[in-house]
Design an enzyme around this catalytic site. Structure first.
Site, PDB file in Angstrom:
ATOM      1  NE  ARG A  66       6.718  -8.438 -23.056  1.00  0.00           N
ATOM      2  CZ  ARG A  66       7.215  -8.954 -24.192  1.00  0.00           C
ATOM      3  NH1 ARG A  66       7.205 -10.251 -24.385  1.00  0.00           N
ATOM      4  NH2 ARG A  66       7.732  -8.150 -25.096  1.00  0.00           N
ATOM      5  CB  SER A 123       5.337  -2.677 -24.418  1.00  0.00           C
ATOM      6  OG  SER A 123       6.142  -2.883 -25.541  1.00  0.00           O
ATOM      7  CD  GLU A 160       5.184  -5.544 -21.183  1.00  0.00           C
ATOM      8  OE1 GLU A 160       5.943  -4.969 -20.398  1.00  0.00           O
ATOM      9  OE2 GLU A 160       5.491  -5.835 -22.345  1.00  0.00           O
TER      10      GLU A 160
HETATM   11  N1  EPU Z   1       3.262  -0.197 -34.980  1.00  0.00           N
HETATM   12  C1  EPU Z   1       2.506   0.826 -35.503  1.00  0.00           C
HETATM   13  N2  EPU Z   1       2.439   1.998 -34.804  1.00  0.00           N
HETATM   14  C2  EPU Z   1       3.099   2.176 -33.635  1.00  0.00           C
HETATM   15  C3  EPU Z   1       3.841   1.129 -33.103  1.00  0.00           C
HETATM   16  C4  EPU Z   1       3.909  -0.074 -33.797  1.00  0.00           C
HETATM   17  O1  EPU Z   1       1.911   0.718 -36.550  1.00  0.00           O
HETATM   18  O2  EPU Z   1       2.999   3.269 -33.070  1.00  0.00           O
HETATM   19  C5  EPU Z   1       3.382  -1.445 -35.743  1.00  0.00           C
HETATM   20  C6  EPU Z   1       4.807  -1.633 -36.224  1.00  0.00           C
HETATM   21  O3  EPU Z   1       5.054  -0.992 -37.430  1.00  0.00           O
HETATM   22  C7  EPU Z   1       4.937  -3.127 -36.357  1.00  0.00           C
HETATM   23  C8  EPU Z   1       3.972  -3.639 -35.286  1.00  0.00           C
HETATM   24  O4  EPU Z   1       3.128  -2.558 -34.915  1.00  0.00           O
HETATM   25  O5  EPU Z   1       4.513  -3.567 -37.609  1.00  0.00           O
HETATM   26  C9  EPU Z   1       4.686  -4.164 -34.061  1.00  0.00           C
HETATM   27  O6  EPU Z   1       5.544  -3.162 -33.538  1.00  0.00           O
HETATM   28  P1  EPU Z   1       6.969  -3.517 -32.893  1.00  0.00           P
HETATM   29  O7  EPU Z   1       7.759  -4.391 -33.784  1.00  0.00           O
HETATM   30  O8  EPU Z   1       7.574  -2.236 -32.449  1.00  0.00           O
HETATM   31  O9  EPU Z   1       6.618  -4.424 -31.674  1.00  0.00           O
HETATM   32  P2  EPU Z   1       5.469  -4.330 -30.573  1.00  0.00           P
HETATM   33  O10 EPU Z   1       4.507  -5.439 -30.819  1.00  0.00           O
HETATM   34  O11 EPU Z   1       4.930  -2.961 -30.483  1.00  0.00           O
HETATM   35  C10 EPU Z   1       6.666  -6.023 -28.979  1.00  0.00           C
HETATM   36  C11 EPU Z   1       7.059  -6.081 -27.545  1.00  0.00           C
HETATM   37  C12 EPU Z   1       8.330  -5.292 -27.325  1.00  0.00           C
HETATM   38  C13 EPU Z   1       9.427  -5.868 -28.201  1.00  0.00           C
HETATM   39  C14 EPU Z   1       8.984  -5.806 -29.666  1.00  0.00           C
HETATM   40  C15 EPU Z   1       9.952  -6.493 -30.609  1.00  0.00           C
HETATM   41  C16 EPU Z   1       4.951  -6.345 -26.352  1.00  0.00           C
HETATM   42  C17 EPU Z   1       3.919  -5.709 -25.496  1.00  0.00           C
HETATM   43  N3  EPU Z   1       5.976  -5.562 -26.735  1.00  0.00           N
HETATM   44  O12 EPU Z   1       6.330  -4.671 -29.266  1.00  0.00           O
HETATM   45  O13 EPU Z   1       8.714  -5.440 -25.985  1.00  0.00           O
HETATM   46  O14 EPU Z   1      10.637  -5.146 -28.056  1.00  0.00           O
HETATM   47  O15 EPU Z   1       7.714  -6.510 -29.789  1.00  0.00           O
HETATM   48  O16 EPU Z   1       9.864  -7.856 -30.469  1.00  0.00           O
HETATM   49  O17 EPU Z   1       4.850  -7.525 -26.672  1.00  0.00           O
HETATM   50  C18 EPU Z   1       8.363  -4.471 -23.840  1.00  0.00           C
HETATM   51  O18 EPU Z   1       7.798  -5.520 -23.542  1.00  0.00           O
HETATM   52  O19 EPU Z   1       8.493  -3.525 -23.023  1.00  0.00           O
HETATM   53  C19 EPU Z   1       8.879  -4.322 -25.180  1.00  0.00           C
HETATM   54  C20 EPU Z   1       9.452  -3.194 -25.600  1.00  0.00           C
END
Ligand code: EPU
Length: 338
Positions: free
Chosen positions: A164, A238, A334
């Site tokens: 990012r 995010s 971010e």
């Molecule tokens: N999780 C929780 N509670 C929550 C949210 C997430 O326990 O409230 C857990 C989920 O269950 C999962 C893990 O955290 O096991 C990761 O969650 P998720 O797959 O939703 O991905 P993320 O790490 O929260 C990142 C990117 C997203 C992208 C997704 C999928 C960043 C900051 N965000 O989110 O990107 O869509 O992975 O690859 O790296 C963005 O940048 O705006 C964005 C949406």
């Protein structure tokens, strides 16, 4: 090209925040863009470049020039049996470009389906999702250096891409405007199904052969289910990055919270899911005034309607404090704050 004054930016940022631009111009070509930034009136004015406005938090009126980049166009500029080079204007809606490529079975950006925003904004924060990042397929980008009003090209390795992050968010912040990008995509795509949820959903479809279109559809469905639609509920995806910690710190957290969600990195560090930490601190689905942490993905901060940028900043500050207290980790934003 028309220069407008005291223009509301409410419909130009996906948080839906009210803020005014002292001056505003929309440019549809490199020539127009150069003309806009060369005006005497704007030579010393601060400048804010807007693509889709999907990664920005406006906390006040902008006392300078806001430039909306609407440069159109997608074209295939070269192809051989393995690869295809595609150039897209900075104003093209990112998901439209994804669609264009997916329909032609060009592989490399299908996991980035439905990411909001425009092509020009994509390299700024090196957009990424479900195991793919823009940096993996960006061949080069073109743009204008603001101080010299001169065209410049950046090869992939000159963009200093990171998670990012890029040179355009750091050394060149406010100094360079992307006008187009060239991607190198694959004509024999290797699908990336490394994310559990993507793999599971693809398997459920029981297909003989999986195409980039199938992956794109599955990812679009996952995103639609989990993330709030900015057309309905203001948000910028995010809000924070997932923080990276060393192994010692990770093991300490794991000892206190055995259910910690984290991924080991190639350098031996661990990236911890910020959404998981925010949920652990009790913020998931919690609302304060017109803002809140989203009920299905706590890493997303939402504007329920009528919120001001400062309210969102305040909520984000509270979330940061909780995470610092509970995990001794400082979350970093971010979104770009203005
Ligand atoms: N999780 C929780 N509670 C929550 C949210 C997430 O326990 O409230 C857990 C989920 O269950 C999962 C893990 O955290 O096991 C990761 O969650 P998720 O797959 O939703 O991905 P993320 O790490 O929260 C990142 C990117 C997203 C992208 C997704 C999928 C960043 C900051 N965000 O989110 O990107 O869509 O992975 O690859 O790296 C963005 O940048 O705006 C964005 C949406």
């Amino acid at each position: 090209m028309t220069i407008l004054e005291n223009i509301s930016l409410k419909n130009l940022n996906t948080f839906g925040l009210e803020a005014k631009a002292r001056y505003f111009v929309e440019t549809i070509s490199e020539e127009e863009l150069k003309e806009a930034i060369s005006y005497d009136l704007f030579k010393h004015a601060s400048k804010l470049v807007l693509g889709g406005g999907s990664n920005i938090l406006l906390t006040a009126d902008f006392d300078g020039l806001v430039i909306k980049i609407s440069i159109p166009g997608i074209k295939i500029i070269e192809e051989d049996k393995d690869a295809v080079f595609i150039e897209a204007g900075a104003g093209v809606v990112w998901n439209y470009l994804v669609h264009f490529c997916v329909e032609r079975n060009f592989g490399g950006i299908e996991n980035l389906s439905l990411i909001p925003g425009t092509v020009g904004a994509a390299p700024i924060q090196n957009i990424g999702a479900y195991g793919q990042e823009l940096k993996d397929v960006l061949y080069l980008l073109k743009g204008i250096s603001i101080s010299e009003v001169k065209e410049k090209t950046f090869q992939n390795d000159e963009c200093k891409f990171d998670y990012r992050d890029s040179i355009f968010k750091n050394e060149l912040k406010g100094k360079f405007i992307v006008t187009s990008i060239i991607l190198r995509l694959s004509r024999n795509p290797k699908l990336n199904l490394s994310y559990g949820s993507v793999k599971d959903e693809i398997e459920k479809l029981n297909l003989k052969q999986i195409t980039v279109r199938d992956v794109s559809n599955v990812i679009s469905n996952i995103r639609r289910r989990k993330l709030p639609d900015p057309a309905v509920t203001g948000n910028a995806g995010s809000y924070f990055r997932n923080p990276e910690v060393d192994e010692i710190k990770f093991l300490k957290i794991k000892e206190d919270f055995p259910d910690v969600i984290a991924h080991k990195q190639v350098n031996g560090n661990y990236k911890i899911a910020a959404g998981w930490m925010i949920e652990k601190c009790g913020w998931k689905g919690k609302r304060i005034g017109n803002t809140g942490s989203h009920a299905k993905q706590s890493l997303v901060i939402v504007n329920y309607g009528g919120a001001e940028g400062k309210e969102i900043l305040m909520l984000a500050g509270k979330i940061k404090n909780s995470v610092k207290q509970k995990f001794d980790i400082v979350l970093t934003e971010e979104v770009n704050i203005y």
